[in-house]
Structures are given as C-alpha cells and as structure tokens.
Design an enzyme around this catalytic site. Sequence first.
Site, PDB file in Angstrom:
ATOM      1  N   ASP A 405      -1.373 -12.511   2.793  1.00  0.00           N
ATOM      2  CA  ASP A 405      -1.221 -11.282   3.578  1.00  0.00           C
ATOM      3  C   ASP A 405      -2.540 -10.505   3.506  1.00  0.00           C
ATOM      4  OD1 ASP A 405      -0.041  -9.170   4.941  1.00  0.00           O
ATOM      5  OD2 ASP A 405       0.961  -8.354   3.161  1.00  0.00           O
ATOM      6  N   GLU A 408      -7.116  -9.696   6.868  1.00  0.00           N
ATOM      7  CA  GLU A 408      -7.951  -9.405   8.072  1.00  0.00           C
ATOM      8  C   GLU A 408      -9.412  -9.180   7.707  1.00  0.00           C
ATOM      9  OE1 GLU A 408      -4.980  -8.080   7.369  1.00  0.00           O
ATOM     10  OE2 GLU A 408      -3.944  -9.403   8.758  1.00  0.00           O
ATOM     11  N   ASP A 483       3.447  -7.316  11.247  1.00  0.00           N
ATOM     12  CA  ASP A 483       4.444  -6.241  11.124  1.00  0.00           C
ATOM     13  C   ASP A 483       4.989  -5.768  12.460  1.00  0.00           C
ATOM     14  OD1 ASP A 483       3.973  -6.472   8.459  1.00  0.00           O
ATOM     15  OD2 ASP A 483       2.650  -4.724   8.324  1.00  0.00           O
TER      16      ASP A 483
HETATM   17  O1  MIG Z   1       0.824  -3.009   3.578  1.00  0.00           O
HETATM   18  O2  MIG Z   1       3.360  -6.998   1.032  1.00  0.00           O
HETATM   19  O3  MIG Z   1       2.658  -7.857   6.910  1.00  0.00           O
HETATM   20  O4  MIG Z   1       4.903  -8.887   5.646  1.00  0.00           O
HETATM   21  O5  MIG Z   1       5.899  -7.478   3.414  1.00  0.00           O
HETATM   22  C1  MIG Z   1       1.927  -3.820   3.723  1.00  0.00           C
HETATM   23  C2  MIG Z   1       4.038  -6.025   1.740  1.00  0.00           C
HETATM   24  C3  MIG Z   1       1.649  -5.143   3.090  1.00  0.00           C
HETATM   25  C4  MIG Z   1       2.282  -6.375   5.074  1.00  0.00           C
HETATM   26  C5  MIG Z   1       2.880  -7.670   5.536  1.00  0.00           C
HETATM   27  C6  MIG Z   1       4.335  -7.683   5.205  1.00  0.00           C
HETATM   28  C7  MIG Z   1       4.523  -7.513   3.713  1.00  0.00           C
HETATM   29  C8  MIG Z   1       3.865  -6.215   3.255  1.00  0.00           C
HETATM   30  N1  MIG Z   1       2.454  -6.227   3.625  1.00  0.00           N
END
Ligand code: MIG
Length: 797
Positions: A405, A408, A483
């Site tokens: 996650d 980016e 998201d």
């Molecule tokens: O700032 O890890 O897209 O799937 O549950 C949020 C917590 C960070 C974003 C991800 C999401 C995940 C969440 N993450």
Amino acid sequence: MIINSELEQRGNQFPNDIKEVRQEVDTIYFTTLNEVVLQLTVIRDSVIRFRYGTRGILEDDFSYAIDTDSYTGYNHLELTENKNYHIVTTAKLIIKIEKISLQTKILDKEGHLINEDEIGFHYEESFTLGGNIVKMGKRAHPGETFFGLGDKPVHLNLRGKKFTNWATDSYAFGKDTDPIYKSVPFYIGLKEKKAYGIFFDNSFKTNFDFCQERLDVTSFWAPGGEMNYYFFYGPSMSDVVANYTHLTGKPDLPPLWSLGFQQCKWSYFPESTVKALAQKFRDLRIPCDGIYLDIDYMEGFRCFTWNKEYFPDPKRMIGELEADGFKTIVIIDPGIKIDPDYWVYQEGLENDYFCKRADGPYMVGKVWPGECAFPDFTNPEVRDWWAGLFKDIVGDIGVRGVWNDMNEPAVMEVPGKTFPDDVRHDYDGHPCSHRKAHNVYGTQMARATYEGVKKYVYPKRPLVITRSAYSGAQRYTSSWTGDNVATWEHLWIANNQVQRMCLSGMSFTGTDIGGFAEQPTGELFARWIQLGVFHPFCRVHSSGHHGDQEPWAFGDEITNITRAFIEMRYTFLPYLYTMFYEYSTKGIPMIKPLVYYDQEDPHTNYRTDEFIFGNCILVCPILEPNSKGRRMYLARGTWYNFWDNSIIEGGRELWVDADLDRIPMFVKEGAIIPRYPVQQYVEEKVITELKLDVYFKIGKEASQVYEDGNDGYDYKKGRYSLRNFNLTGKEGELTIQQHKSGTYDTSYDTIKLNLIGLSFEIKTITVDNVEYDLNILENDGKCLKLSKNFAVVNLMG
Ligand code: MIG
C-alpha cells in the site's frame, strides 16, 4: 512544411530536413539538419519503436517497463525512398517518414492509413529543470475512439478527455478524478474498425489529450525524458493488447487460491477477531480463501514486526488458519519508521538504502508510523535487501501473500501528497530526481516484495497486491483500485476500471468490493458482489470506520445472495484459471470490454457496462438501486441466457430481468464451460469429476481447459493438463473432439458433459468409435459421463 508559428513562438522546436539515414540491422536512424534523431526500430512486423533525441543525442536506453525476455523478430524489413518520403516496409506495415519534417505516417499493407503525425514530434528546452519537454501530436479522425490508460475512473472511451499520469494517493476519488494511483501510458486507438496501440514509455509525469484541446488531434507529452513510444498494429484489438502485454511482460500463474474469495478490512485484530471471522465463514458456509491483515498487526506500524499483544504467536495462528483452508496476507508499506532501535531502520541507514534529498539529507515524510525514511526501490541492492526482509514473515511465520500500500509513494501532511521533486533515486544506475522515478517507485517496491515472497514461499507461488503501478508491474503483482467509495457511482467506476486495467495489460485486478469509504446498503453490497465475482481479483475491503462489511453484515437475504455468487465463482474456478493461463501465456485480457470482443460492431465502441468474462460469458452488472432488471446491449451472435438457458439473438439492445438475486449473464453458443463443485476453499475437496457445460450450436467452436497442481512450479516442467475441445454441431448431431497436452494427471477420472440446448433427442452415442448404450445418459438425457481421456464423442439424433 508549415510550421505552426504560434507554437514556435511558445518556444517549441521542430525537426527540419532529414540529412542522414543510417541503418543498423533492425534500427534506422534519421538525423535532421537541426540534429533531431529519430531512432526507428522494427521489433516485430507490427510493433515499431519510435525514439527521438535532440542535439544529436539519445539517452542511455533503459526502461523498467520492458520485459527483457520478450523476444523480437520480424519477417521483412525494407528501407526505400521516393521524392518526399523515406519508407520502411515490414510484413505488416508501411511507415513513411517525411523528408522535410520527420513526420510519420503508418499504413497497413493495403495502404489504409492507420495513424499519422499531425505536428508530430516537437519539443521545448526546459531551461529551469534541464532537458526537454517532449511532445507528440497525432491526427485523430472523426469516429476514432480511444481506450486503455490503466486505472482512469472514466467512461471506457477516452475521447474528449485529457489525462495526466502521476501516481497519487486518492482517497475517495470520484468519477473523472485524475490522476489516481497508477500510471499506464498506453492507449488503443480504433479507427475505421482497425485497432492500433501507442505506449509512451516515459516515466515522467506523462500527459495525454484525446481531442480535448483540439477536436482532431490526439497528443501526448512529458516534462522530461525522451519521446519514446511503441506503436502496435492490430488490426484486431486483441493483437494490440497481446503485443503490448508481451512487450511489458506477462505474469506467471498465481496460486489458485488467490482466485478464490478474499476478505479484508482495516483492520482485523486481535487474533480472536481473526479467528472468529474465519469461523464465521465456515459456519455460514461462505467460501473464502484469503484473510488480510491491515496495518494494525504491526508493532507501531513498523514493517516486518508484529504487535505481540494482538498477535502473540502469529506462526501458530497462521498455521491454524491454514489448517482451516485460509491463507494469510499482510500489508507492507514503504515508509520505515525513524526509530534508532528498529532493526529495519538501522539496516537501511547503515547500508545507505534510503532516499535522499538533492542536497544530501534523508527524505523524511510522515505516514502511519510517524516520521519515516523510504527505501530507494529503484536501487537493485535495496530491492535485494528488501526481498530478504520477508524471510521471517513468509518463510518462517507462514504469510502467503503481501499487500503493498502507500507506494505512490504517499506522504501525509504535505501539499503534493508525495516526495518533493528533488529527491534522488538510483534508477538502476541512471541517477535521477523524483520527477523521473515517481511513477515507477510503486512498481519497484512491488517487484522487490515479489522477489522476497517468491523466494521464501517457495516451492509455492507468491501473491503480491499493489496499489500503485507503472506499465510492466503485471510481471510481479496483482492490484486493487484503491480507496473507492460505497456509492452506486463507484460501482460503475469499478466496472470501467477493471475492464480498462484488463485492456492495459494488468488483468489481475479487483476493486474493494462494497466500497472502501462509507458504508454500502445491503442492496449495493449485493450488486457489487455480483460484479466482483467476475473480476480477476475478488476481495471485499472496507475502511472499517462505518460498520461491518462482511458477507453477513446486511441480513439474511443479502448473506444468501452473497453466498450464492461466491459459490458460483468457485464453480467457475477452472474457467477462471484457464482465463489466467491465456493471460499468462498469450497476454489475453481476462475480461474483455465489448469493444474488444467485437470491434467491428460500431455499437460496442461506446458501451461501458457489458463485458465478457473469459471468452464466452457476457455479463452486465446492475448499477442502479431498486432495479428489477435493465436495458443492455447484447453483442452480436447467439447467446443462452445463463439463468434459464433460453436462446436469444444479440446485436441489439434489450431489457433483461434481474431481481436482486440475479445479474444479467449470457453464454455464447458453442461454449464449453468447465465447472468444479462448490468448495469452501480451494482444494477443500479432491475433484472427482470435471463438469463441462456444453452450449449447443450449429457450427464450430473451440475452447480449452487448463489445470495443474494449483500451486508450485511443476507446470513449468510440463506437469499441466490442457484440454482443447472442438465442438461441431449440425442438425441432429453433436461432436466434441478433445486434444490433451501436458503430463499432469488430474485427480478426477470422469468428465461429465452437461448438454444445454441440444436441438435433438439423442439416439446414438459413439465415444472413440465405440457405440454406447443410451442408458448411460443421465438427467433426462442431458448428462453424459465419459472417461476423461476421450478423444471424440459423437451424439446423433
Ligand atoms: O491511509 O492501511 O488504500 O486499502 O486499508 C490509508 C490502511 C492507508 C489505504 C489503502 C487501504 C488500507 C489503508 N491504507
């Protein structure tokens, strides 16, 4: 040539007369008087690379996107010239390069113009940043349509819109939000029923304009790097996508369990919650293969650690889950907490693995753990180190997949939501700033993760899921679309995004089913499940802030619908796996937008909702509340309504009934669809029989079924089972031939033919030249059990 003087005044420079042409085997260099070089490489007869340098210079040639194993080879290459053009001819294409302008035209062998430069290559020197702003202008024709570009949350056809590729953490993005998480600078054009593709392999912030600024021009540009694009000619869209996917790489087969149902939430903890969740799936008999742990499993969000209060003995827990058929997948983020007592931070610091700002200090940014340092995944040594960090959690503790996650990379509390432009990267020995490395950072993280998981899960197969990606990421990882929100509009977006990703070489994709942000109604959840079970990656996920989103969270009616559709997915596992096999070996998208399926039918060019699951099941989700059905377009051909086997002619719009427990689904006549029994998880049961749903047709149809050990690498040594079927139907006769290859011996001995829509009553049955008694027919003469290795079965009326 008429130079656009307005553009020139704005500082644009254009190539002028070609002064020199030089050929080196498959590559031809055209140099202009003002020192612009076009390097044209014939990769295949229908795949041409165009690369432009200025001041006579081409950069060191390096790309993260291109699969270095992708073979090249063409049948014909000839360089000629006439008064106005240099002409490169291959077995499939004619490329004309104008002598006074370096502008190009690409024609097929019959002389149809496929694509041509409008102003073509031009550039601006960027004196503030260094390098060129490189630009390309292509003429767009009336009625030409455009597709692809990764995860853009827009109408399938891109015409009339402008896009930027800059990987961005986009919580609760909406329709038309741009950019979002992924950067896939590849698009497909469809002009007069002929398809071509363009892949602008430039990792800077690339831009695409599909006839928005000027109605008859498609352009693309980047504030750095080279004008470097690959042209793919079809004429079928399937060849364009296959060639693009071939060039940027195809994935190995994933473990079959990863095509099962996956349940996720932010967050399942402590252990007792995870165990109760697992138990509930089994108690309610809702199939499930994967359970995901979000950031709270870690100690203070430190990657590769466990919160011992929540998970005192993760190895035991994961083992127990595994014994009950669940695989555990954990999240890993790129941000490494700045904590002198944390071993990962220490190692990164000691070995100089973290990204630095231009003037030397570390790149520090806030993410979940607080202030973090960030590994430079564009450094091969860093990737090796990162891969090694999975030794314990995968090799010892037993985690089966890793979810990347925030790659980016996302940074909190700063305006750009990411690194500043000046951060330095190794870029595999081509040092550069973040402007160039940003879009590939996520892919290089997923790549390093993949190498690690693959190594330590061996001899099993790895699973990696990523949020950010650049072209080529499909070699290492699956992905989800980030998201999204629990709204009906997002269900429409989900449908478009997954189709678009499939066209963009990244089939193994899914959305957070039900929506990540906010809370779906039971009805929306059911409709989303009905779509999600047809997506290559099928996972429910939610932020967990607004309530539960497990299949049983919305009352019995929804639980039952959800179960029925997840069960259906499990019965389709051999069909899904065969789709993946075709994707993995031939680069064929697992689901296909209607325009891909039938590009010659102009109606398909503007459709968004209907898609083909695999090769022969047409699905159209219900995207509005309180629906009893919907209007939809059925592609040309003859179809069976999946629910009642009624036969219906396509090539028209029609109303289709679909109460809350149904989704419009049609099966192409002549299809042979393999089915397994319902299982609570992959390999719960030993498969004792393969059922083939045979949809009768007058005519011929080919299909195949791929199977192997469901995991591991024996399939690479030939231990797979590939059944190719040729169906031939006539008035009063049906013949199915089977050609089998591979040495894998499937667990079942029989194949059961489930005959659908047979237009005659069976009077004789002949299997491999032996006539059988009619009483081997079951189920009112509609089912026939055969030895799995039959070569030909013939049924006569
Ligand atoms: O700032 O890890 O897209 O799937 O549950 C949020 C917590 C960070 C974003 C991800 C999401 C995940 C969440 N993450």
